[in-house]
Enzyme design. Sequence first.
Site, PDB file in Angstrom:
ATOM      1  N   SER A 267     132.332  31.232  38.112  1.00 48.76           N
ATOM      2  CA  SER A 267     133.689  31.782  38.010  1.00 48.76           C
ATOM      3  C   SER A 267     133.890  32.908  39.011  1.00 48.76           C
ATOM      4  O   SER A 267     132.936  33.620  39.369  1.00 48.76           O
ATOM      5  CB  SER A 267     133.913  32.314  36.590  1.00 48.76           C
TER       6      SER A 267
ATOM      7  N   TYR B 159     131.968  37.665  29.910  1.00 47.21           N
ATOM      8  CA  TYR B 159     132.157  36.323  30.448  1.00 47.21           C
ATOM      9  C   TYR B 159     131.611  36.241  31.871  1.00 47.21           C
ATOM     10  O   TYR B 159     130.832  35.352  32.214  1.00 47.21           O
ATOM     11  CB  TYR B 159     133.641  35.947  30.419  1.00 47.21           C
TER      12      TYR B 159
END
Length: 352
Positions: A143, A168
Amino acid sequence: MSNILVTGSAGFIGYSLTRRLLERGDTVVGLDNINDYYDVRLKYGRLSVAGIAQENLSYGEMVSSTVYSHYKFIQLHLEDKEKVLRIFDEEKFDTVCHLAAQAGVRYSLVNPYAYISSNIVGFMNILEACRQYSIKHLVYASSSSVYGLNEEMPFSTHHNVDHPISLYGATKKSNELMAHSYSYLYNVASTGLRFFTVYGPWGRPDMALFQFTKAILEGNAIDVYNNGRMQRDFTYIDDIIEGVLRVMDKPPTGNKNWRGKRPDPSSSRAPYKIYNIGNSKPVSLMDFIQAIEETLCKKAKMNLLPIQPGDVPATWADVNDLIEDLDYRPDTPISNGIKSFIAWYKSFYKIV
């Protein structure tokens, strides 16, 4: 054609990738736990398009598609190590595309343990299965969130990314490190893909385009963080999938010019590689909202708010490696992508 495992195949990117693989003739096994992080009707809707009926699902059991003879689906948690290993043993995959994960920056502030369970433990089980069953290529989702406090633009895979600002992002950086260790120790060819703000038809309800479209159509105000002073490298789903396919078909073999005295984070002497996949054309949040308004022919009501914890003010992908290695640059204009999403949204929710 290859025998491929796609994890997260009821998800936004996983569903889109699965359909492309099936259409080009690959044999696919899809895996997803179908959790309730967002409306499961979307996940079941994606599965139904691919010929998997909700009423036929039973945890841990394979279901065959009624649309594609070369597609099977299994509802399963990646943390279930024994069942994951059993599937690898039975199916003899060539390639694994690991897209399953607990997504979302803001949700990681509320439920951090979900990220450790899915993104760390689940990924560990995939790595072990790839090692034990000699998978030719593991492609996995990372990501843009890994860039964290990095302010050097555009974000490059050759930059240091040791300062994530969300759990995350930290789990995704951890996945890259874990993959490298398996590439080095066990010769597992692995490629990590840092996706930049993916949007398009069948997108996630927690993403800005979905939330803004829904709120504007219903006459509700949208929350605009950092008072609108945000930029995002919005990347259309079809561009993401094309990039994934090109990467899947080219396993890394190791960088012969890599040197430990000046280590390049994006590659290794091991069969390991990291790519950004982004449009490489940052769009301001206010311009993004304006494009939605123009497509909907309706003005947005806005709640201007401070930046959220874990968010970064801007993202911008350097995709030079993608261009040089794979002759590919994502290029869908934001206006075209938004129109496609809104057309899908109105069709799916039967809005005239």
